[in-house]
Design a protein around this motif. Structure first.
Motif, PDB file in Angstrom:
ATOM      1  N   HIS A  37      30.211  40.261  33.881  1.00 14.85           N
ATOM      2  CA  HIS A  37      31.092  39.100  33.952  1.00 14.85           C
ATOM      3  C   HIS A  37      30.548  37.991  34.853  1.00 14.85           C
ATOM      4  O   HIS A  37      29.838  38.255  35.804  1.00 14.85           O
ATOM      5  CB  HIS A  37      32.465  39.529  34.464  1.00 14.85           C
ATOM      6  N   LEU A  69      40.173  42.362  46.446  1.00 17.57           N
ATOM      7  CA  LEU A  69      38.852  42.371  45.824  1.00 17.57           C
ATOM      8  C   LEU A  69      37.814  42.070  46.894  1.00 17.57           C
ATOM      9  O   LEU A  69      37.954  41.116  47.655  1.00 17.57           O
ATOM     10  CB  LEU A  69      38.796  41.307  44.719  1.00 17.57           C
ATOM     11  N   LYS A 112      44.425  41.525  34.779  1.00 20.14           N
ATOM     12  CA  LYS A 112      43.091  41.401  35.360  1.00 20.14           C
ATOM     13  C   LYS A 112      42.159  41.011  34.237  1.00 20.14           C
ATOM     14  O   LYS A 112      42.272  41.531  33.130  1.00 20.14           O
ATOM     15  CB  LYS A 112      42.638  42.727  35.969  1.00 20.14           C
ATOM     16  N   PHE A 113      41.251  40.101  34.523  1.00 20.25           N
ATOM     17  CA  PHE A 113      40.354  39.678  33.458  1.00 20.25           C
ATOM     18  C   PHE A 113      38.942  39.438  33.966  1.00 20.25           C
ATOM     19  O   PHE A 113      38.717  39.183  35.148  1.00 20.25           O
ATOM     20  CB  PHE A 113      40.888  38.425  32.748  1.00 20.25           C
ATOM     21  N   GLY A 114      38.025  39.532  33.033  1.00 24.84           N
ATOM     22  CA  GLY A 114      36.637  39.220  33.315  1.00 24.84           C
ATOM     23  C   GLY A 114      36.098  38.465  32.119  1.00 24.84           C
ATOM     24  O   GLY A 114      36.404  38.812  30.981  1.00 24.84           O
ATOM     25  N   ARG A 117      27.658  44.955  40.492  1.00 22.21           N
ATOM     26  CA  ARG A 117      29.028  45.456  40.406  1.00 22.21           C
ATOM     27  C   ARG A 117      29.936  44.597  39.549  1.00 22.21           C
ATOM     28  O   ARG A 117      31.036  45.017  39.213  1.00 22.21           O
ATOM     29  CB  ARG A 117      29.619  45.573  41.810  1.00 22.21           C
ATOM     30  N   THR A 118      29.530  43.363  39.273  1.00 13.06           N
ATOM     31  CA  THR A 118      30.398  42.536  38.447  1.00 13.06           C
ATOM     32  C   THR A 118      29.882  42.453  37.015  1.00 13.06           C
ATOM     33  O   THR A 118      30.569  41.946  36.152  1.00 13.06           O
ATOM     34  CB  THR A 118      30.475  41.101  38.996  1.00 13.06           C
ATOM     35  N   TYR A 119      28.659  42.929  36.791  1.00 13.91           N
ATOM     36  CA  TYR A 119      28.052  42.851  35.475  1.00 13.91           C
ATOM     37  C   TYR A 119      29.011  43.412  34.423  1.00 13.91           C
ATOM     38  O   TYR A 119      29.606  44.451  34.641  1.00 13.91           O
ATOM     39  CB  TYR A 119      26.740  43.650  35.471  1.00 13.91           C
ATOM     40  N   THR A 170      37.479  40.072  28.598  1.00  8.93           N
ATOM     41  CA  THR A 170      37.931  41.446  28.748  1.00  8.93           C
ATOM     42  C   THR A 170      39.122  41.427  29.682  1.00  8.93           C
ATOM     43  O   THR A 170      38.996  41.001  30.825  1.00  8.93           O
ATOM     44  CB  THR A 170      36.814  42.298  29.376  1.00  8.93           C
ATOM     45  N   PHE A 171      40.260  41.833  29.189  1.00  6.38           N
ATOM     46  CA  PHE A 171      41.405  41.802  30.101  1.00  6.38           C
ATOM     47  C   PHE A 171      42.280  43.032  29.952  1.00  6.38           C
ATOM     48  O   PHE A 171      42.216  43.761  28.971  1.00  6.38           O
ATOM     49  CB  PHE A 171      42.216  40.523  29.924  1.00  6.38           C
ATOM     50  N   THR A 172      43.052  43.267  30.981  1.00  6.96           N
ATOM     51  CA  THR A 172      44.006  44.349  30.944  1.00  6.96           C
ATOM     52  C   THR A 172      45.294  43.851  31.589  1.00  6.96           C
ATOM     53  O   THR A 172      45.269  43.047  32.511  1.00  6.96           O
ATOM     54  CB  THR A 172      43.466  45.606  31.669  1.00  6.96           C
ATOM     55  N   PHE A 193      48.371  42.305  25.171  1.00  4.28           N
ATOM     56  CA  PHE A 193      47.438  43.368  25.553  1.00  4.28           C
ATOM     57  C   PHE A 193      47.610  44.597  24.664  1.00  4.28           C
ATOM     58  O   PHE A 193      46.635  45.137  24.141  1.00  4.28           O
ATOM     59  CB  PHE A 193      47.639  43.749  27.016  1.00  4.28           C
ATOM     60  N   LEU A 247      50.679  42.710  36.155  1.00  8.96           N
ATOM     61  CA  LEU A 247      49.400  42.396  36.758  1.00  8.96           C
ATOM     62  C   LEU A 247      48.373  42.264  35.639  1.00  8.96           C
ATOM     63  O   LEU A 247      48.182  43.189  34.864  1.00  8.96           O
ATOM     64  CB  LEU A 247      49.029  43.545  37.697  1.00  8.96           C
TER      65      LEU A 247
END
Lengths: 316, 363
Positions: free
Chosen positions: B254, B223, B328-330, B250-252, B314-316, B278, B326
């Motif tokens: 989060h 990242l 990933k979350f925000g 770019r992070t908006y 928000t996650f995946t 998920f 893996l």
């Protein structure tokens, strides 16, 4: 009266824009292939108009025509890679940002996505495209590292399907013409041809189970090698890769009813898009693959959550 | 076996630390090496927790390692370099008891006296942290630290390399196990900082060595949050600092983003649990036919229901190659992400069962 003529006017404008785009691409092909070949010739005259003139009269101009022919083939939206099936996260982005606040129009929201998507595509993939172009013998390692760096299966699927389609197109269509270039005339291209052949063999001999760590066939490294085999220069290779990505996103936008086809073409032709692509390529030009990475973290989330959409028209 | 005094070794350079955890027979975890030097401090403790039920047969006691820095953070130019070796069948829990890792930024040239005309905005030195962990067969690492909090104008880079020994074929019970959390926040939100740092670069890599001794990359999560400003630009136009903020764009939307990496037999149940969580999330854009009001007009209904972390975060989650999961979350802020992740790990229970309650100290 004005209403009647508008569609025709627009059509005229589109034709004009399209021809300008084509012209610009040709000029780019010439301009980006010229520094290596024609720069020594131009040392004695500083005339700007001399850039293309000596090339056309020069018998050694064949490689550049060859390369712009390949350039046009690879930038063709009819290149059968199946890119139309992927929206690169646009569909999911639209669903996640629904409903839009009243102050933001759908087109403005799309422009934000396009900007993020291009920046992210460049930072994650351009280092691999260029590394494969520069070191075709490392193709298998690059493919493995790209696979290790792709964080979600949705993006992985899209990259693999297009990468394998590219190998298919190469083997069935391009190889016959481009692999015959002699090893002495173009040693780099010959190395690339060898690298693709070896990789393709490895790909076929290993089963394609998801968990296996064998060769996968990601688009970015293969793109670099195929472009090298077809005699493109490094700038063109990176530029067409990014432009094709932009085209895929815009085409997805049209089908997702974000904008009409004419507006999409005008975005595609815009100076802003060109500058954006050039700037991102410039930024990643010397980035080693170890330092490639995601610069837009929410994009991973949008792409990964594409699978959660209730209804979807794209594969990613 | 006595623990070696950290003071007798002069090998360590500033900021360097080394830890080797071995298992003495019959099943006695012992630190055979523990060295560190300012500004790094390493403390260890064996709380006496014995896993009662485990995914592995005869699990060993987990040893806790606390990563400490003087002042609880890193100053510009600080370089931390920690190397950890886990011998086969050992277990280690790594936490950060000082809370979030603060990435400080000092005022430029504040101490340089009488020097005038220094540029107002000068990019500070990068601080960096390197962590390399070698995880032996059947060994397990549970690394659940607090997030990094990069202060305004700071620049930071971290590289975390994990090398797993032994087989990589999924379902092989002799694999090493990893649970790695890496998250970064927008800065001191209470002071209005909103992704105001210059650079945060985080890379997590998992490597393996094949039969021929060749290194192979299994996973790389990288990242880069970079405002893409260089010193020349700043000198010419200091206004840039206030006008554009690429990281914020770019992070908006989060306020914290992060990654959780799960690997190996010890975390298999947790990995499956997260994947189920998920895939069973409600579909996006689906209409709720059972309720009289449609989703579009039902925003008031959503606020009435008890807080659901899955809605705020928000996650995946994806099962990528070699059996890695893996996540990933925000999330809008640190507290939300912490509650969400803590709730998942506590509800599922693997970390608690295998490493004890203290492993969840930071969550």
């Amino acid at each position: 009266m004005a209403v009647k003529t508008t569609p025709q006017d627009l059509e005229q404008e589109i034709l004009d824009l399209e021809s300008r785009l084509l012209h610009a691409r040709k000029r780019l092909a010439l301009a980006s292939s010229s520094p290596s070949t024609s720069l020594p010739l131009r040392t004695d005259d500083d005339d700007d108009f001399g850039v293309t003139l000596p090339k056309e009269t020069n018998p050694t101009a064949t490689p550049s025509i060859l390369s712009s022919h390949a350039f046009l083939l690879l930038s063709d939206s009819a290149l059968p890679l199946g890119s139309f099936a992927y929206s690169s996260g646009l569909e999911s982005y639209l669903a996640h940002n629904k409903p839009l606040p009243r102050t933001i129009t759908p087109v403005a929201s799309f422009h934000r996505f396009l900007k993020l998507s291009i920046a992210s595509m460049a930072s994650t993939s351009i280092p691999y495209v260029l590394a494969a172009y520069r070191y075709p013998e490392d193709l298998e390692t690059l493919d493995n590292d790209m696979d290790a760096s792709t964080p979600c299966i949705v993006a992985q699927r899209a990259s693999l399907a297009q990468g394998r389609a590219l190998i298919g197109v190469w083997e069935r269509s391009f190889r016959a013409t481009y692999a015959s270039v002699g090893t002495t005339a173009a040693p780099a291209a010959a190395a690339a041809v060898r690298a693709i052949a070896e990789f393709s063999d490895a790909l076929k001999s290993c089963g394609d189970t998801a968990e296996e760590l064998g060769p996968k066939g990601h688009l970015a490294p293969l793109w670099g090698v195929v472009c090298l085999a077809m005699g493109m220069d490094a700038r063109q290779t990176a530029y067409v890769f990014m432009l094709n990505h932009a085209k895929a996103v815009l085409s997805a936008a049209v089908r997702a009813s974000v904008m009409g086809p004419y507006q999409a073409q005008s975005v595609l032709a815009s100076q802003r898009l060109q500058d954006m692509i050039t700037e991102r390529i410039e930024r990643e030009w010397d980035t080693p693959v170890e330092d490639a990475g995601q610069i837009v973290p929410p994009l991973d989330l949008w792409v990964g959550r594409h699978e959660l959409l209730y209804s979807r028209i794209f594969n990613s | 076996m006595p623990i070696k005094s950290p003071f007798e070794s002069c090998i360590a350079k500033p900021g360097e630390g080394q830890v080797v955890l071995s298992l003495l027979p019959p099943s006695n975890p012992t630190l055979t090496t523990l060295t560190y030097k300012y500004p790094l401090k390493l403390l260890t403790r064996t709380p006496g927790f014995v896993p009662k039920s485990s995914a592995l047969t005869c699990p060993s006691q987990p040893v806790h390692l606390y990563l400490l820095t003087y002042g609880g953070g890193l100053l510009p130019g600080d370089k931390i370099n920690v190397s950890i070796t886990l011998d086969p069948r050992t277990r280690m829990v790594v936490t950060t008891p000082q809370g979030s890792t603060k990435i400080f930024k000092t005022e430029p040239n504040a101490s340089v006296k009488g020097q005038r005309g220094t540029p107002k905005h000068i990019l500070s030195d990068k601080s960096s942290q390197t962590l390399s962990v070698h995880v032996g067969q059947e060994a397990a690492l549970c690394y659940l630290p607090d997030p990094a909090v990069p202060y305004k104008d700071s620049r930071y880079e971290q590289v975390q390399t994990f090398t797993v020994d032994g087989p990589t074929a999924s379902k092989d019970p002799r694999r090493s196990s990893l649970c790695i959390l890496d998250w970064v926040t927008q800065g001191r939100a209470s002071r209005g900082e909103n992704w105001d740092f210059h650079l945060w670069r985080g890379k997590n890599e998992v490597w393996t060595t094949d039969e021929l001794g060749k290194k192979k990359l299994l996973l790389r999560d990288s990242l880069i949050l970079d405002r893409e400003l260089d010193q020349d630009q700043l000198d010419r136009n200091p206004e840039l600092l206030t006008h554009t903020n690429l990281i914020r764009e770019r992070t908006y939307p989060h306020g914290v983003v992060g990654t959780l990496i799960l690997y190996g037999p010890v975390f298999e149940n947790l990995a499956n649990f997260v994947m189920d969580r998920f895939t069973s999330l409600p579909r996006i854009g689906a209409r709720n036919w059972s309720s009289p009001s449609t989703v579009a007009s039902g925003s008031s209904a959503a606020t009435e229901s008890p807080p659901n972390f899955d809605e705020q975060v928000t996650f995946t989650a994806a099962r990528v190659r070699a059996g890695f999961v893996l996540v990933k979350f925000g999330a809008p802020d640190f507290a939300t992400a912490k509650d969400w992740l803590g709730a998942i790990l506590r509800e599922e229970g693997t970390v608690y069962k295998e490493f004890g309650e203290e492993a969840l100290f930071c969550l």
